[in-house]
Design an enzyme around this catalytic site. Structure first.
Site, short mmCIF file in Angstrom:
data_model
loop_
_atom_site.label_atom_id
_atom_site.label_comp_id
_atom_site.label_asym_id
_atom_site.label_seq_id
_atom_site.Cartn_x
_atom_site.Cartn_y
_atom_site.Cartn_z
N LEU A 75 -6.40 -11.42 -5.38
CA LEU A 75 -4.81 -11.46 -6.30
C LEU A 75 -3.81 -10.84 -5.77
O LEU A 75 -2.74 -11.74 -5.56
CB LEU A 75 -5.37 -11.18 -7.74
CG LEU A 75 -4.22 -11.60 -8.58
CD1 LEU A 75 -3.93 -13.17 -8.69
CD2 LEU A 75 -4.39 -11.08 -10.02
N GLY B 86 11.54 16.16 1.01
CA GLY B 86 10.33 16.19 1.99
C GLY B 86 10.10 15.06 2.88
O GLY B 86 10.18 15.49 3.93
N SER B 87 9.95 13.85 2.46
CA SER B 87 9.47 13.00 3.46
C SER B 87 10.75 12.35 4.38
O SER B 87 11.87 11.97 3.39
CB SER B 87 8.61 11.71 2.90
OG SER B 87 9.15 11.39 1.58
N GLU C 15 7.17 15.26 6.71
CA GLU C 15 5.62 14.70 6.26
C GLU C 15 5.17 13.48 7.06
O GLU C 15 4.32 12.53 6.59
CB GLU C 15 5.72 14.15 4.82
CG GLU C 15 6.42 15.41 4.05
CD GLU C 15 6.38 15.04 2.28
OE1 GLU C 15 5.68 14.00 1.76
OE2 GLU C 15 7.17 15.71 1.81
N HIS D 172 15.56 5.07 -4.49
CA HIS D 172 15.06 3.69 -4.70
C HIS D 172 15.81 2.34 -4.28
O HIS D 172 15.37 1.22 -4.28
CB HIS D 172 14.71 3.39 -6.17
CG HIS D 172 13.88 4.71 -6.73
ND1 HIS D 172 12.55 4.52 -6.41
CD2 HIS D 172 14.05 5.81 -7.45
CE1 HIS D 172 12.01 5.92 -6.99
NE2 HIS D 172 13.05 6.46 -7.42
N1 GLN Z 1 7.62 15.57 -1.16
C1 GLN Z 1 7.49 14.26 -1.76
C2 GLN Z 1 8.31 13.33 -0.71
O1 GLN Z 1 9.33 13.63 -0.23
C3 GLN Z 1 7.68 14.17 -3.01
C4 GLN Z 1 7.30 12.59 -3.46
C5 GLN Z 1 7.33 12.46 -4.71
O2 GLN Z 1 7.91 13.35 -5.72
N2 GLN Z 1 6.82 11.44 -5.29
O3 GLN Z 1 7.83 12.34 -0.49
#
Ligand code: GLN
Ligand code: ZN
Length: 763
Positions: free
Chosen positions: A18, A441-442, A493, A703
């Site tokens: 789906l 982080g990422s 990351e 976002h």
């Molecule tokens: N350290 C993660 C990142 O930066 C945190 C992600 C999250 O809080 N969902 O992607």
């Protein structure tokens, strides 16, 4: 004779058919007819999978979401999608996904932008539904098309159909008033439409309708309790029999209410609410069916069939025909078919059951209850042997881990000194400016990174080459951060596919499936790792990457870990010990990683707890117990370090009002949170509590592809400084940047650093 039935089946397909069909349709690569055909094929296949049950759910299939389906059935569409031309399905996806004003219309016939309906978690699951919208002017109008079509398909297939709908009280409770409407004021308008719906089903010869009211496992105030009585009083004259289904928890103080409603039957979650069962039997009048959900619809473990029979055989004697047996809730929350798994370790696989296997278990229970245990002797013996093997397996039991858990004392989770004293030592070591800047982080997970990882996983790229590729990415992000002038750097990351899976793969006690997909929302699925045994860390997990990153720069490098509570909440967890115990095992393992990072010279360590809030129980009265062990687990992980080591935590939400005391209790030196879209008002919780440590309220909404301006971020930080003393504020984005492009990230962070500099000058 006992009736066996099912409450709902996963609709995504064993191979996520789906998902792929929806995404192809949305991209304009396939037709609406092809999508509709696939839906029909899946329904057909899933009904086949449920053959042999006395009642099979119909109407549980949805192209996007069952709540959105219900909104369409009730004619409750947001004003903004009314008046569009085209097919209902187009309008359906318009509400589900929104549509941009500029964006090309994929399938519809017209016009401007439409905001998507808000999405939120379905009770305590990881499934997200589209929130029904209400205003004082909301009117309802029945549309039976979808349900009657599916019912006709089911009949043609010879399915013993039991239509499934969301009940009126849960529908209202889970929706949102868009003006100052008191939602229950809509009930008199809503109920006639439900009555018509039930009549329409009766006209099709339907005997039973499952009406889901999971809101009954939550705390209800008097108005809502009365609404239940009024609603079902009004629906009681319908010509169908209603099976009122509750699930996900205990009825507790709502038992008497649930038992008193004038319906023909009541389904309860006998996994979570086993204690409800005996009192309910006493409360239920002698003409009512009691359906017991004895197979866990929320996990992937085999059921202990003998134990269930030991428990329910006497109940079957007592209740006779009135006893029905089912999974605890819809199987929407488990993967489809264990037989798809080709790579899963055979021993672990022998302990598991996905939706199809859970229905096999249900059939065995049904047969045992009807024809005696001897009629399913072999099945019961096999089940018993699998469970015994699991209990005894050295892969489940690690005496060293159990001994370490037994030795946990309060000192383990406590830092040597208070934040005030630590902050001084950390300032002397780190020498950060006012309004220090950092990221979460990422950095972008580029196509090259994903390609390198898939090649590596497929064995086409060797270990050394993969490592070189990842180091190159780390170097790239370190250089970019230096050029930007950020104060505390991260390694980015690159080497992580997912913040839980990455650690799970390196810990003992975790397994990974290939097809353990569970719908999260729309076409999106998650594949939670399976926490099956005592957790230990055979070797360091991140130290090499972090020290490599630190070797590239003189600026402080922040180590990056996922916290125990988030690991737990985003995994399928054990059913043979309390969640709190699994969480503490994770805490001890990640604590070792924290201490290794510190030893390796990493002085800033972030421990992400993105999912701490989502683990809150459905009932407020049970929150504190959860928060106590969750916070203790975090403290065990984080607080073994020296005063000089700065601990950060990160949470991607901003509702802290009701849990602020626990957040403060974690005692992280710095917490970064999501706030950019709330205009900093949500920092009031920290202000009112006099939160004592440092805070980085996100100023960049990651976002959105939009680039935030320097002025906007300065304004946000000024608002923050009205609530938190400036010397305790950090400047950072809302969350990690892995889903963004470098072309968006660089200008945004450039503006963010410029904003911090402006703030320093005016400070
Ligand atoms: N350290 C993660 C990142 O930066 C945190 C992600 C999250 O809080 N969902 O992607
Ligand atoms: Zn986040």
């Amino acid at each position: 004779m006992t009736t066996i039935h099912n409450l709902g089946f996963p609709r995504i397909g064993a191979k996520r058919e789906l998902k792929f069909a929806l995404e192809s349709y949305w991209k304009g690569e396939s037709t609406r007819d092809a999508l509709k055909d696939l839906g029909a094929q899946l329904r057909k296949r899933h009904w086949d999978n449920q053959a042999g049950l006395d009642f099979v759910p119909v109407g549980d299939f949805a192209f996007y979401d069952q709540m959105l389906d219900m909104s369409f059935t009730l004619g409750n569409l947001p004003e903004r999608v009314r008046g569009f031309h085209g097919d209902t399905l187009d309008n359906y996806f318009r509400v589900a996904r929104g549509r941009s004003a500029q964006g090309a219309e994929d399938h519809g016939t017209c016009c401007g932008g439409v905001a998507a309906g808000e999405m939120t978690k379905w009770f305590d699951t990881n499934y997200h539904y589209i929130v029904p919208e209400f205003t004082a002017a909301t009117e309802f109008k029945l549309d039976t098309t979808r349900l009657l079509e599916q019912l006709a398909e089911a009949k043609a297939q010879g399915v013993k159909a039991k239509p499934v709908i969301i009940g009126p009280i849960t529908y209202l409770a889970q929706g949102k008033a868009k003006d100052d409407l008191y939602k229950l004021a809509l009930l008199p308008r809503l109920l006639p439409v439900y009555a018509q719906l039930l009549d329409a089903l009766a006209a099709q010869g339907v005997e039973w309708v499952q009406i889901d009211e999971p809101i009954l496992v939550t705390e209800l105030d008097t108005d809502w309790q009365n609404a239940f009585k009024a609603a079902y009083e009004q629906l009681k004259n319908s010509r169908v029999k209603l099976l009122l289904a509750t699930y996900f928890g205990q009825l507790l103080e709502n038992r008497a209410l649930a038992a008193s409603l004038p319906v023909a039957g009541l389904h309860v979650d006998a996994i979570n609410g086993r204690d409800d069962v005996l009192p309910l039997i006493d409360l239920l009048s002698a003409d009512k069916v009691l359906s017991l959900g004895v197979i866990n619809g929320r996990n992937i473990w085999k059921t202990d069939l003998t134990a269930v029979l030991d428990w329910i055989e006497p109940l079957a004697k007592r209740l006779g025909e009135r006893l029905w047996v089912a999974p605890s809730c819809s199987l929407l929350h488990v993967p489809v078919d264990l037989n798809s798994e080709q790579k899963l370790d055979a021993e672990i696989k022998s302990w598991l059951a996905y939706a199809i296997q859970k229905l096999d278990e249900l059939r065995v229970l049904g047969k045992a209850l009807r024809s005696g245990r001897d009629s399913v002797k072999a099945e019961l013996a096999e089940n018993k042997a699998a469970l015994a093997a699991r209990r005894a397996s050295p892969r489940v039991n690690n005496p060293a881990v159990q001994a370490a858990i037994a030795k946990i004392d309060a000192g383990l989770g406590k830092r040597d000194n208070t934040y005030a004293l630590r902050a001084k030592k950390q300032a002397a070591l780190l020498k950060l400016p006012a309004y220090p800047t950092t990221t979460i982080g990422s950095f972008p997970q580029t196509a090259e990174i994903r390609h390198a990882r898939s090649e590596f996983k497929a064995g086409r790229l060797d270990n050394a080459s993969y490592k070189t590729a990842m180091q190159a990415e780390i170097e790239r992000s370190v250089r970019e951060q230096e050029t930007l002038g950020l104060d505390v750097l991260v390694h980015g990351e690159a080497e992580r596919n997912d913040m839980v899976e990455y650690f799970g793969e390196q810990l003992q006690g975790y397994a990974f499936s290939q097809f353990g997909w569970v719908q999260s929302y729309g076409s999106r699925c998650v594949k939670p790792p399976i926490l099956f045994g005592d957790i230990s860390r055979p070797q360091a997990m991140t130290v090499e990457w972090s020290t490599y990153a630190q070797s590239l720069t003189k600026k402080p490098m922040k180590g990056m870990l996922t916290g125990p509570v988030t690991m737990l909440n985003w995994s399928f967890v054990r059913d043979d010990q309390p969640r709190s115990v699994s969480c503490k095992q994770l805490a001890l393992a990640i604590r070792e990683e924290v201490l290794d990072l510190e030893k390796a010279g990493v002085h800033v360590i972030q421990i992400d707890e993105a999912a701490l809030r989502e683990g809150l129980p459905l009932r407020k009265s049970q929150w504190q117990e959860y928060l106590d062990w969750a916070v203790e687990s975090f403290r065990i992980t984080a607080n073994g370090v020296e005063d000089e080591t700065q601990i950060h935590t990160h949470m991607c939400y901003s509702e802290f009002n009701d849990i602020i005391a626990s957040i403060a209790d974690m005692d992280a030196d710095v917490i970064t949170i999501e706030t950019s879209r709330s205009d900093m008002e949500l920092l009031d919780a920290f202000d009112n509590f006099n939160y004592p440590n440092e805070i980085g309220p996100g100023v960049y909404d990651i976002h959105s592809p939009n680039i935030p301006t320097q002025e906007h971020m300065v304004q946000l930080m000024k608002k923050a400084a009205e609530r938190v003393p400036a010397e305790r504020l950090w400047v950072n984005p809302d969350c990690g940047l892995k889903t963004r492009q470098w072309a968006e990230v660089l200008p945004a962070l450039n503006n963010m650093v410029a904003a911090a500099k402006t703030l320093r000058q005016s400070a």
